[in-house]
Design a protein around this motif. Sequence first.
Motif, PDB file in Angstrom:
ATOM      1  N   VAL A 153       0.882  -1.224   0.009  1.00  0.00           N
ATOM      2  CA  VAL A 153      -0.058   0.011  -0.211  1.00  0.00           C
ATOM      3  C   VAL A 153       0.899   1.118  -0.047  1.00  0.00           C
ATOM      4  O   VAL A 153       1.868   1.379   0.780  1.00  0.00           O
ATOM      5  N   ALA A 154       0.511   2.268  -0.738  1.00  0.00           N
ATOM      6  CA  ALA A 154       1.007   3.557  -0.880  1.00  0.00           C
ATOM      7  C   ALA A 154       2.423   3.533  -2.058  1.00  0.00           C
ATOM      8  O   ALA A 154       2.916   4.641  -2.108  1.00  0.00           O
ATOM      9  N   SER A 155       2.878   2.295  -2.141  1.00  0.00           N
ATOM     10  CA  SER A 155       3.997   2.241  -2.933  1.00  0.00           C
ATOM     11  C   SER A 155       3.556   2.930  -4.599  1.00  0.00           C
ATOM     12  O   SER A 155       2.480   2.724  -4.833  1.00  0.00           O
ATOM     13  N   LEU A 156       4.523   3.068  -5.482  1.00  0.00           N
ATOM     14  CA  LEU A 156       4.545   3.428  -6.805  1.00  0.00           C
ATOM     15  C   LEU A 156       4.470   2.086  -7.280  1.00  0.00           C
ATOM     16  O   LEU A 156       5.727   1.442  -7.410  1.00  0.00           O
ATOM     17  N   TYR A 157       3.407   1.559  -7.576  1.00  0.00           N
ATOM     18  CA  TYR A 157       3.090  -0.021  -7.840  1.00  0.00           C
ATOM     19  C   TYR A 157       4.428  -0.350  -8.794  1.00  0.00           C
ATOM     20  O   TYR A 157       4.716  -0.085  -9.980  1.00  0.00           O
ATOM     21  N   ASP A 158       5.173  -1.618  -8.367  1.00  0.00           N
ATOM     22  CA  ASP A 158       5.926  -2.480  -9.051  1.00  0.00           C
ATOM     23  C   ASP A 158       7.303  -1.415  -9.388  1.00  0.00           C
ATOM     24  O   ASP A 158       8.148  -1.953 -10.225  1.00  0.00           O
ATOM     25  N   MET A 159       7.302  -0.482  -8.721  1.00  0.00           N
ATOM     26  CA  MET A 159       8.569   0.515  -9.180  1.00  0.00           C
ATOM     27  C   MET A 159       9.223   0.731  -7.976  1.00  0.00           C
ATOM     28  O   MET A 159      10.439   0.504  -7.799  1.00  0.00           O
ATOM     29  N   ILE A 160       8.609   1.619  -6.972  1.00  0.00           N
ATOM     30  CA  ILE A 160       9.402   2.121  -5.702  1.00  0.00           C
ATOM     31  C   ILE A 160       8.411   1.539  -4.367  1.00  0.00           C
ATOM     32  O   ILE A 160       7.252   1.999  -4.630  1.00  0.00           O
ATOM     33  N   PRO A 161       8.792   0.897  -3.513  1.00  0.00           N
ATOM     34  CA  PRO A 161       8.148   0.691  -2.270  1.00  0.00           C
ATOM     35  C   PRO A 161       7.953   2.068  -1.383  1.00  0.00           C
ATOM     36  O   PRO A 161       8.790   2.755  -1.506  1.00  0.00           O
ATOM     37  N   ALA A 162       6.775   1.900  -0.707  1.00  0.00           N
ATOM     38  CA  ALA A 162       6.617   3.069   0.143  1.00  0.00           C
ATOM     39  C   ALA A 162       7.699   2.844   1.296  1.00  0.00           C
ATOM     40  O   ALA A 162       8.185   1.614   1.496  1.00  0.00           O
ATOM     41  N   ALA A 163       7.811   3.631   2.201  1.00  0.00           N
ATOM     42  CA  ALA A 163       8.626   3.642   3.601  1.00  0.00           C
ATOM     43  C   ALA A 163       8.142   2.505   4.520  1.00  0.00           C
ATOM     44  O   ALA A 163       6.811   2.303   4.635  1.00  0.00           O
ATOM     45  N   ALA A 164       9.169   1.664   4.829  1.00  0.00           N
ATOM     46  CA  ALA A 164       8.834   0.427   5.525  1.00  0.00           C
ATOM     47  C   ALA A 164       7.948   1.129   7.006  1.00  0.00           C
ATOM     48  O   ALA A 164       7.134   0.093   7.505  1.00  0.00           O
ATOM     49  N   GLY A 165       8.295   2.070   7.547  1.00  0.00           N
ATOM     50  CA  GLY A 165       7.511   2.630   8.608  1.00  0.00           C
ATOM     51  C   GLY A 165       6.336   3.304   8.480  1.00  0.00           C
ATOM     52  O   GLY A 165       5.894   4.158   9.410  1.00  0.00           O
ATOM     53  N   LYS A 166       5.816   3.393   7.281  1.00  0.00           N
ATOM     54  CA  LYS A 166       4.540   4.035   7.026  1.00  0.00           C
ATOM     55  C   LYS A 166       3.359   3.691   7.972  1.00  0.00           C
ATOM     56  O   LYS A 166       3.356   2.505   8.432  1.00  0.00           O
ATOM     57  N   ARG A 167       2.593   4.578   8.101  1.00  0.00           N
ATOM     58  CA  ARG A 167       1.630   4.710   9.302  1.00  0.00           C
ATOM     59  C   ARG A 167       0.327   4.398   8.453  1.00  0.00           C
ATOM     60  O   ARG A 167      -0.406   5.188   7.778  1.00  0.00           O
ATOM     61  N   ILE A 168      -0.205   3.177   8.539  1.00  0.00           N
ATOM     62  CA  ILE A 168      -1.494   2.759   7.783  1.00  0.00           C
ATOM     63  C   ILE A 168      -2.631   2.414   8.794  1.00  0.00           C
ATOM     64  O   ILE A 168      -2.370   1.537   9.751  1.00  0.00           O
TER      65      ILE A 168
END
Length: 254
Positions: A153-168
Amino acid sequence: MKKAHALVTLSVILAVSLASAQKANTLTPKEKAEGWRLLFDGKTTEGWRSARGRGFPTTGWAVRDGTIMVTEAGGEESGNGGDIVTARTYADFELSVDFKTSPGANSGIMYFVDLNLMPWKNGHGSPIGFEYQVLDDALHPDAKRGINGNRTVASLYDMIPAAAGKRIKPVGEWNTARIVVHGKHGEHWLNGVKVLEYDRDSPKFKEILPESKYDVFPSYGQTASGYILLQDHGFPVWFRNIKIREIAGSTLAN
Protein backbone atom coordinates in the motif's frame (compact mmCIF):
# COMPACT_ATOMS: atom_id res chain seq x y z
CA MET A 1 -17.03 14.86 41.72
CA LYS A 2 -13.79 16.05 40.15
CA LYS A 3 -13.62 12.85 38.09
CA ALA A 4 -17.23 13.24 36.95
CA HIS A 5 -16.61 16.88 36.03
CA ALA A 6 -13.54 15.89 34.02
CA LEU A 7 -15.53 13.27 32.12
CA VAL A 8 -18.26 15.78 31.29
CA THR A 9 -15.65 18.29 30.11
CA LEU A 10 -14.01 15.64 27.92
CA SER A 11 -17.39 14.68 26.46
CA VAL A 12 -18.11 18.31 25.57
CA ILE A 13 -14.71 18.71 23.93
CA LEU A 14 -15.25 15.55 21.88
CA ALA A 15 -18.73 16.67 20.86
CA VAL A 16 -17.44 20.06 19.73
CA SER A 17 -14.60 18.43 17.80
CA LEU A 18 -16.98 16.11 16.00
CA ALA A 19 -19.40 18.91 15.23
CA SER A 20 -16.66 21.06 13.80
CA ALA A 21 -15.14 18.28 11.70
CA GLN A 22 -15.30 18.97 8.00
CA LYS A 23 -18.17 17.30 6.21
CA ALA A 24 -17.10 14.67 3.69
CA ASN A 25 -16.90 15.67 0.02
CA THR A 26 -16.79 19.39 0.71
CA LEU A 27 -14.14 22.07 0.50
CA THR A 28 -13.30 24.60 3.17
CA PRO A 29 -13.05 28.29 2.22
CA LYS A 30 -9.27 27.97 2.61
CA GLU A 31 -9.13 25.01 0.20
CA LYS A 32 -11.23 26.88 -2.34
CA ALA A 33 -8.92 29.87 -2.10
CA GLU A 34 -5.94 27.58 -2.66
CA GLY A 35 -7.48 26.23 -5.86
CA TRP A 36 -8.76 22.84 -4.73
CA ARG A 37 -11.62 21.30 -6.69
CA LEU A 38 -13.77 18.28 -5.88
CA LEU A 39 -13.66 15.35 -8.30
CA PHE A 40 -16.54 13.58 -6.53
CA ASP A 41 -19.60 15.29 -5.08
CA GLY A 42 -20.58 12.39 -2.80
CA LYS A 43 -23.90 11.86 -4.58
CA THR A 44 -23.37 11.22 -8.29
CA THR A 45 -20.83 9.83 -10.77
CA GLU A 46 -20.50 13.20 -12.50
CA GLY A 47 -16.97 13.82 -13.75
CA TRP A 48 -16.13 10.12 -14.12
CA ARG A 49 -16.51 7.64 -16.97
CA SER A 50 -15.49 4.14 -17.91
CA ALA A 51 -11.87 3.65 -19.00
CA ARG A 52 -13.37 1.58 -21.84
CA GLY A 53 -15.83 4.13 -23.17
CA ARG A 54 -17.78 7.35 -22.69
CA GLY A 55 -20.46 6.19 -20.26
CA PHE A 56 -20.18 5.23 -16.61
CA PRO A 57 -20.08 1.45 -15.93
CA THR A 58 -23.48 -0.09 -15.30
CA THR A 59 -22.00 -2.71 -12.98
CA GLY A 60 -19.04 -2.93 -10.62
CA TRP A 61 -19.45 0.51 -9.03
CA ALA A 62 -21.92 2.17 -6.67
CA VAL A 63 -22.38 5.52 -4.95
CA ARG A 64 -23.36 4.80 -1.34
CA ASP A 65 -23.33 6.85 1.85
CA GLY A 66 -21.15 9.60 0.42
CA THR A 67 -18.64 7.21 -1.14
CA ILE A 68 -17.94 5.84 -4.59
CA MET A 69 -17.12 2.17 -4.21
CA VAL A 70 -16.02 -0.93 -6.07
CA THR A 71 -18.47 -3.79 -5.56
CA GLU A 72 -17.57 -7.43 -4.99
CA ALA A 73 -16.62 -9.39 -8.13
CA GLY A 74 -14.28 -12.10 -6.94
CA GLY A 75 -11.03 -10.16 -7.20
CA GLU A 76 -10.63 -10.09 -10.98
CA GLU A 77 -8.70 -7.10 -12.35
CA SER A 78 -11.11 -4.86 -14.23
CA GLY A 79 -13.31 -7.90 -14.77
CA ASN A 80 -16.69 -6.46 -13.82
CA GLY A 81 -17.53 -2.80 -14.44
CA GLY A 82 -13.93 -1.96 -15.21
CA ASP A 83 -11.87 1.02 -14.12
CA ILE A 84 -13.17 4.58 -14.08
CA VAL A 85 -11.28 7.71 -15.14
CA THR A 86 -11.65 11.45 -14.84
CA ALA A 87 -13.38 13.33 -17.64
CA ARG A 88 -10.12 15.05 -18.61
CA THR A 89 -6.38 14.66 -18.22
CA TYR A 90 -4.08 16.37 -15.72
CA ALA A 91 -0.41 17.35 -15.72
CA ASP A 92 1.05 19.03 -12.60
CA PHE A 93 -1.23 18.56 -9.60
CA GLU A 94 -1.79 17.65 -5.99
CA LEU A 95 -4.43 14.94 -5.50
CA SER A 96 -5.98 13.86 -2.21
CA VAL A 97 -8.20 10.78 -1.82
CA ASP A 98 -9.61 9.04 1.24
CA PHE A 99 -9.78 5.26 0.82
CA LYS A 100 -11.00 2.31 2.87
CA THR A 101 -10.52 -1.37 2.04
CA SER A 102 -12.27 -4.61 2.86
CA PRO A 103 -10.26 -7.61 4.13
CA GLY A 104 -7.88 -8.93 1.46
CA ALA A 105 -8.73 -6.12 -0.98
CA ASN A 106 -6.68 -4.82 -3.90
CA SER A 107 -7.21 -1.60 -5.86
CA GLY A 108 -5.27 1.46 -6.92
CA ILE A 109 -5.29 5.17 -7.65
CA MET A 110 -3.60 5.64 -11.01
CA TYR A 111 -2.32 8.78 -12.73
CA PHE A 112 -0.57 9.61 -16.02
CA VAL A 113 -2.94 6.99 -17.44
CA ASP A 114 -2.78 6.39 -21.18
CA LEU A 115 -6.06 4.89 -22.41
CA ASN A 116 -4.36 3.78 -25.63
CA LEU A 117 -2.28 1.32 -23.62
CA MET A 118 -4.58 -1.46 -22.39
CA PRO A 119 -2.51 -4.58 -23.02
CA TRP A 120 -3.56 -6.88 -20.22
CA LYS A 121 -6.07 -9.69 -20.82
CA ASN A 122 -7.19 -8.49 -24.24
CA GLY A 123 -8.30 -5.11 -22.98
CA HIS A 124 -10.06 -6.36 -19.85
CA GLY A 125 -7.30 -5.33 -17.46
CA SER A 126 -6.26 -1.86 -16.39
CA PRO A 127 -4.66 0.64 -18.76
CA ILE A 128 -1.08 1.69 -18.18
CA GLY A 129 -0.11 4.50 -15.84
CA PHE A 130 1.56 5.22 -12.51
CA GLU A 131 -0.24 3.54 -9.63
CA TYR A 132 -0.56 4.47 -5.97
CA GLN A 133 -1.18 1.00 -4.62
CA VAL A 134 -4.29 0.42 -2.47
CA LEU A 135 -4.02 -2.95 -0.74
CA ASP A 136 -4.59 -4.98 2.39
CA ASP A 137 -0.91 -5.74 2.94
CA ALA A 138 -1.65 -8.39 5.56
CA LEU A 139 -3.98 -10.59 3.52
CA HIS A 140 -3.50 -9.92 -0.19
CA PRO A 141 -0.65 -11.98 -1.72
CA ASP A 142 0.51 -9.12 -3.96
CA ALA A 143 2.13 -7.51 -0.91
CA LYS A 144 4.78 -10.23 -0.95
CA ARG A 145 5.40 -10.07 -4.70
CA GLY A 146 7.48 -7.60 -6.65
CA ILE A 147 10.80 -6.31 -5.28
CA ASN A 148 11.40 -5.07 -1.72
CA GLY A 149 7.74 -4.43 -1.05
CA ASN A 150 7.05 -2.31 -4.13
CA ARG A 151 3.53 -3.72 -4.39
CA THR A 152 2.43 -2.78 -0.87
CA VAL A 153 0.00 0.00 0.00
CA ALA A 154 1.08 3.54 -0.97
CA SER A 155 3.94 2.24 -3.15
CA LEU A 156 4.49 3.35 -6.74
CA TYR A 157 3.27 -0.03 -7.92
CA ASP A 158 6.00 -2.43 -9.09
CA MET A 159 8.49 0.44 -9.11
CA ILE A 160 9.24 2.04 -5.72
CA PRO A 161 8.20 0.73 -2.29
CA ALA A 162 6.59 2.98 0.28
CA ALA A 163 8.63 3.59 3.43
CA ALA A 164 8.70 0.54 5.68
CA GLY A 165 7.55 2.61 8.66
CA LYS A 166 4.43 3.96 6.94
CA ARG A 167 1.45 4.56 9.19
CA ILE A 168 -1.51 2.68 7.76
CA LYS A 169 -4.84 2.50 9.59
CA PRO A 170 -6.52 -0.91 9.97
CA VAL A 171 -8.73 -2.44 7.31
CA GLY A 172 -12.19 -0.88 7.52
CA GLU A 173 -10.87 2.52 8.61
CA TRP A 174 -10.24 5.56 6.41
CA ASN A 175 -6.76 6.39 5.15
CA THR A 176 -5.75 9.43 3.10
CA ALA A 177 -3.63 9.14 -0.03
CA ARG A 178 -1.90 12.23 -1.38
CA ILE A 179 -0.11 12.34 -4.72
CA VAL A 180 1.99 15.33 -5.76
CA VAL A 181 3.32 15.72 -9.29
CA HIS A 182 5.32 18.71 -10.50
CA GLY A 183 7.29 18.33 -13.68
CA LYS A 184 9.33 15.14 -13.45
CA HIS A 185 9.13 15.05 -9.65
CA GLY A 186 6.54 12.95 -7.86
CA GLU A 187 5.62 12.16 -4.26
CA HIS A 188 3.32 9.68 -2.48
CA TRP A 189 1.96 10.55 0.96
CA LEU A 190 -0.05 8.41 3.38
CA ASN A 191 -1.99 9.90 6.29
CA GLY A 192 -0.01 13.12 6.21
CA VAL A 193 3.46 11.55 5.93
CA LYS A 194 5.56 11.38 2.77
CA VAL A 195 6.36 7.72 2.06
CA LEU A 196 8.26 8.00 -1.23
CA GLU A 197 9.45 10.42 -3.89
CA TYR A 198 10.99 10.08 -7.32
CA ASP A 199 12.33 12.01 -10.28
CA ARG A 200 11.45 10.46 -13.61
CA ASP A 201 14.62 11.70 -15.30
CA SER A 202 16.96 10.46 -12.58
CA PRO A 203 19.44 7.61 -13.19
CA LYS A 204 17.86 5.74 -10.26
CA PHE A 205 14.40 5.80 -11.84
CA LYS A 206 15.80 4.62 -15.15
CA GLU A 207 17.53 1.74 -13.37
CA ILE A 208 14.28 0.64 -11.73
CA LEU A 209 12.18 0.57 -14.90
CA PRO A 210 13.85 -2.46 -16.57
CA GLU A 211 13.15 -4.53 -13.44
CA SER A 212 9.42 -3.76 -13.50
CA LYS A 213 6.52 -5.12 -15.54
CA TYR A 214 6.47 -1.83 -17.46
CA ASP A 215 9.81 -2.27 -19.21
CA VAL A 216 7.98 -3.35 -22.39
CA PHE A 217 6.56 0.17 -22.80
CA PRO A 218 9.24 2.54 -24.14
CA SER A 219 7.23 5.66 -23.26
CA TYR A 220 6.37 4.62 -19.71
CA GLY A 221 7.04 7.36 -17.21
CA GLN A 222 7.68 10.08 -19.76
CA THR A 223 4.21 11.37 -20.55
CA ALA A 224 3.47 14.97 -19.51
CA SER A 225 -0.17 14.36 -18.60
CA GLY A 226 -2.79 11.67 -18.31
CA TYR A 227 -6.08 10.60 -16.79
CA ILE A 228 -6.62 9.88 -13.10
CA LEU A 229 -8.10 6.42 -12.56
CA LEU A 230 -9.76 4.44 -9.78
CA GLN A 231 -9.22 0.73 -10.24
CA ASP A 232 -11.83 -2.01 -10.24
CA HIS A 233 -10.02 -5.10 -8.95
CA GLY A 234 -13.16 -6.93 -7.87
CA PHE A 235 -12.87 -6.25 -4.12
CA PRO A 236 -15.03 -3.85 -2.10
CA VAL A 237 -13.05 -0.60 -1.75
CA TRP A 238 -14.47 2.81 -0.88
CA PHE A 239 -13.31 6.28 -1.95
CA ARG A 240 -14.39 9.75 -0.79
CA ASN A 241 -13.05 13.32 -0.47
CA ILE A 242 -11.48 13.09 -3.91
CA LYS A 243 -10.04 16.52 -4.62
CA ILE A 244 -7.36 18.02 -6.80
CA ARG A 245 -5.35 21.22 -6.97
CA GLU A 246 -3.59 21.98 -10.22
CA ILE A 247 -0.16 23.48 -9.76
CA ALA A 248 0.29 26.87 -11.40
CA GLY A 249 2.44 27.00 -14.49
CA SER A 250 1.67 23.47 -15.67
CA THR A 251 0.77 22.73 -19.28
CA LEU A 252 -2.54 20.90 -19.37
CA ALA A 253 -4.02 18.59 -21.95
CA ASN A 254 -7.79 18.74 -22.28
